[in-house]
Design a protein around this motif. Structure first.
Motif, PDB file in Angstrom:
ATOM      1  N   UNK B 169       0.837  -1.211   0.000  1.00 46.58           N
ATOM      2  CA  UNK B 169       0.000   0.000   0.000  1.00 46.58           C
ATOM      3  C   UNK B 169       0.872   1.262   0.000  1.00 46.58           C
ATOM      4  N   UNK B 170       2.046   1.153   0.622  1.00 44.00           N
ATOM      5  CA  UNK B 170       2.963   2.290   0.667  1.00 44.00           C
ATOM      6  C   UNK B 170       3.841   2.395  -0.588  1.00 44.00           C
ATOM      7  N   UNK B 171       3.550   1.582  -1.577  1.00 42.02           N
ATOM      8  CA  UNK B 171       4.234   1.710  -2.869  1.00 42.02           C
ATOM      9  C   UNK B 171       5.583   1.022  -2.977  1.00 42.02           C
ATOM     10  N   UNK B 172       5.927   0.165  -2.018  1.00 47.04           N
ATOM     11  CA  UNK B 172       7.218  -0.530  -2.111  1.00 47.04           C
ATOM     12  C   UNK B 172       7.201  -1.517  -3.275  1.00 47.04           C
ATOM     13  N   UNK B 173       8.312  -1.592  -4.012  1.00 42.34           N
ATOM     14  CA  UNK B 173       8.399  -2.530  -5.131  1.00 42.34           C
ATOM     15  C   UNK B 173       9.586  -3.480  -5.002  1.00 42.34           C
ATOM     16  N   UNK B 174      10.530  -3.152  -4.104  1.00 43.91           N
ATOM     17  CA  UNK B 174      11.705  -4.016  -3.896  1.00 43.91           C
ATOM     18  C   UNK B 174      11.867  -4.212  -2.389  1.00 43.91           C
ATOM     19  N   UNK B 175      11.425  -5.365  -1.924  1.00 49.27           N
ATOM     20  CA  UNK B 175      11.363  -5.546  -0.471  1.00 49.27           C
ATOM     21  C   UNK B 175      12.450  -6.491   0.037  1.00 49.27           C
ATOM     22  N   UNK B 176      13.108  -6.044   1.103  1.00 49.24           N
ATOM     23  CA  UNK B 176      14.100  -6.875   1.786  1.00 49.24           C
ATOM     24  C   UNK B 176      13.391  -7.559   2.959  1.00 49.24           C
ATOM     25  N   UNK B 177      13.453  -8.885   2.957  1.00 49.69           N
ATOM     26  CA  UNK B 177      12.665  -9.675   3.901  1.00 49.69           C
ATOM     27  C   UNK B 177      13.608 -10.591   4.685  1.00 49.69           C
ATOM     28  N   UNK B 178      13.778 -10.287   5.962  1.00 47.15           N
ATOM     29  CA  UNK B 178      14.638 -11.133   6.795  1.00 47.15           C
ATOM     30  C   UNK B 178      13.783 -12.242   7.389  1.00 47.15           C
ATOM     31  N   UNK B 179      14.156 -13.490   7.121  1.00 45.80           N
ATOM     32  CA  UNK B 179      13.316 -14.580   7.632  1.00 45.80           C
ATOM     33  C   UNK B 179      14.078 -15.489   8.601  1.00 45.80           C
ATOM     34  N   UNK B 180      13.327 -16.050   9.559  1.00 44.44           N
ATOM     35  CA  UNK B 180      13.911 -16.947  10.560  1.00 44.44           C
ATOM     36  C   UNK B 180      14.422 -18.227   9.910  1.00 44.44           C
ATOM     37  N   UNK B 181      15.308 -18.921  10.609  1.00 46.10           N
ATOM     38  CA  UNK B 181      15.857 -20.186  10.107  1.00 46.10           C
ATOM     39  C   UNK B 181      14.714 -21.171   9.891  1.00 46.10           C
ATOM     40  N   UNK B 182      14.596 -21.679   8.670  1.00 44.52           N
ATOM     41  CA  UNK B 182      13.442 -22.515   8.350  1.00 44.52           C
ATOM     42  C   UNK B 182      13.640 -23.984   8.731  1.00 44.52           C
ATOM     43  N   UNK B 183      14.832 -24.328   9.250  1.00 43.56           N
ATOM     44  CA  UNK B 183      15.071 -25.736   9.616  1.00 43.56           C
ATOM     45  C   UNK B 183      14.177 -26.200  10.764  1.00 43.56           C
ATOM     46  N   UNK B 184      13.686 -25.242  11.571  1.00 41.70           N
ATOM     47  CA  UNK B 184      12.785 -25.602  12.663  1.00 41.70           C
ATOM     48  C   UNK B 184      11.342 -25.390  12.225  1.00 41.70           C
ATOM     49  N   UNK B 185      10.487 -26.360  12.498  1.00 37.49           N
ATOM     50  CA  UNK B 185       9.079 -26.224  12.152  1.00 37.49           C
ATOM     51  C   UNK B 185       8.374 -25.435  13.254  1.00 37.49           C
ATOM     52  N   UNK B 186       7.875 -24.270  12.936  1.00 39.30           N
ATOM     53  CA  UNK B 186       7.216 -23.441  13.948  1.00 39.30           C
ATOM     54  C   UNK B 186       6.121 -22.602  13.320  1.00 39.30           C
ATOM     55  N   UNK B 187       4.999 -22.432  14.042  1.00 40.86           N
ATOM     56  CA  UNK B 187       3.954 -21.545  13.519  1.00 40.86           C
ATOM     57  C   UNK B 187       4.488 -20.130  13.274  1.00 40.86           C
TER      58      UNK B 187
END
Lengths: 327, 327
Positions: B169-187
């Motif tokens: 909505x704020x017009x971003x087109x190039x987003x940097x997304x830091x994500x948690x380690x996916x090796x652990x299964x977590x909600x």
């Protein structure tokens, strides 16, 4: 689940022999020991720790009392204390005393009721007289609770001096000084007395703003800063505890005054949040890891029977320069 | 110190009667009760809590495992949990598992050894299989540990959606997304999948940067941000956990890019530090107090004998608008 009787029967020894082995309370031959340990493994026997604790009158638990673990100083302290206790073979029971009336008394009572082996207290609520009644292992952070209770503290007097000196060196002439509630006697307050003394000696105008006791919440800090600005108090230098210094700096920036050109800031405690803001805060840094280590060493000494009279461990503080002062 | 025998003798009753009274384990007449209680007062008798716990096989202690109490999310969680437990009649034993290898296993073992009555775990280190072996009260924060262990979680999928929607909505087109380690299964990770899904559906360029497991220290976050800038990754929007979002924003400002005009930020968790920085961060706020309340309610249920199968409590998250987004 296998009981101590099952172990004794299968190992062809008496229950008393197994008990002696578990509690290390008397001679058991190497041969018998091996036999019992093998049977315990076979039966997947878990000794009942409560029963053993009852025997030894020890629980392996230390209660740690802090006003509020949300305060980053206490969060860092608790983090290090827990780790030090763990390596010394103790578990940490944590109590945030600000939220609970009577919690401090209740935890001290747990010393008498053999639920914890010792108490490390960083809180300032209970009457000192209550502590004098207790002849058990207690270590105090930043507070005098009687001659038999060792105190761990940083050199706050020097901390106050360092803060005053750097603001003066930076040319501040009107300093806003937030000070802790003076109704409680604590080495922690000596920074305020020394800060004021150095400022006055150098003919610096100083406005000291006394804070309420045991208020460490963000809402309170916002309120205090709004109060200062609404009163049009003039200042070109600020000395306050980390979170309050940050709140005051943010409001200063929002009111379009330049940091550090127009207003300088020095924070006290120097926890991680002072390095998380922009500009990074110049801070007097408390040696939190060492405070934790010394507190744990002392409580271990007391538990193993050492007595101390008027014991005080005072640790050095230092200035960490950030971008909220120029020189 | 007076013993139970002294009390019995002076009250002219048997030791068994005093014991029944102390433990509430059988009939004692009102008259006898009064007499015993009067004598206990006279003799200043303190019942040995350990002995009583042994009798009841209860200690009144809950172990709370978190990776690191310095992480403001866990500091807030621990703060609320301690308070809720206190009001439910329990004390909290706290363990920071990141620093200690094997600590998680050791605390679980304390359940078997009758040192704690229950465990609330917010850590992601031990193999799920270890938990399946334990038939004792355990509640998990943000993790699936088997069908008999209830889970408390926030609606992270919706959290990811809200974050993506506000950046778009704020017009971003190039987003940097830091994500948690996916090796652990977590909600907890579902926010990442949903964030990426919504971004892709809207043809937004997204750079996902996966973080190491169990690294919550400031040094690591500084390192990650330096790494991002050294790689010249282009971005006009950032989505990250509170402290990392703040570190990234500060570096962005230091590199003379304007926030929010040139780069927008949305933090996840929404702890107090997102309101402590300037500009205040727009954040997806987890209901930490409610997460703590539900965790404590569930552990109390389990201790009092309730069984759950595939129980999950999912709580709403919300967006709190700060000054790091424009609309």
């Amino acid at each position: 689940m296998a009981s101590i009787k099952d172990v004794a029967k299968r190992a062809h020894v008496g229950v008393g022999t197994v008990s002696r082995l578990l509690n290390g309370s008397g001679y058991v031959s190497a041969e018998t020991r091996n036999k019992i340990e093998r049977v315990m493994k076979e039966l997947n026997y878990t000794p009942n720790e409560l029963a053993r604790n009852l025997y030894h009158k020890k629980t392996g638990i230390i209660a740690v009392l802090v006003p509020n673990v949300l305060n980053p100083f206490f969060a860092e302290f608790v983090d290090y204390v827990e780790s030090e206790l763990y390596h010394a073979g103790f578990k940490m029971m944590l109590c945030n005393t600000v939220k609970e009336v009577n919690a401090e008394m209740e935890y001290l009572d747990m010393l008498n009721r053999h639920i914890v082996d010792g108490v490390i207290t960083g809180v300032h609520s209970l009457d000192v007289e209550e502590y004098k009644k207790i002849q058990k292992p207690i270590v105090a952070l930043d507070r005098y609770l009687g001659e038999h209770i060792p105190v761990v503290t940083a050199d706050h007097r020097n901390g106050g001096r360092l803060a005053a000196q750097i603001l003066i060196k930076n040319g501040c002439t009107k300093i806003l000084h937030f000070k802790g509630a003076t109704e409680v006697e604590s080495p922690y307050h000596e920074r305020h007395f020394e800060f004021e003394r150095i400022a006055q000696k150098n003919h610096i105008r100083i406005h000291s703003y006394e804070l309420e006791r045991n208020r460490f919440d963000s809402e309170y800090y916002v309120e205090v800063v709004q109060d200062v600005f609404s009163k049009d108090i003039e200042f070109d230098g600020v000395f306050a505890v980390d979170r309050l210094a940050i709140e005051c700096m943010n409001e200063t920036i929002r009111r379009n005054r330049k940091v550090p050109q127009e207003v300088k800031f020095v924070a006290y405690d120097g926890t991680y949040i002072t390095e998380m803001v922009e500009p990074k805060m110049t801070a007097v840094v408390q040696p939190i890891e060492k405070l934790a280590k010394e507190s744990v060493n002392l409580i271990c000494d007391l538990i193993s029977g050492t007595s101390y009279v008027n014991k005080q461990i005072m640790l050095d503080v230092e200035i960490r320069k950030g971008k909220t002062t120029l020189i």
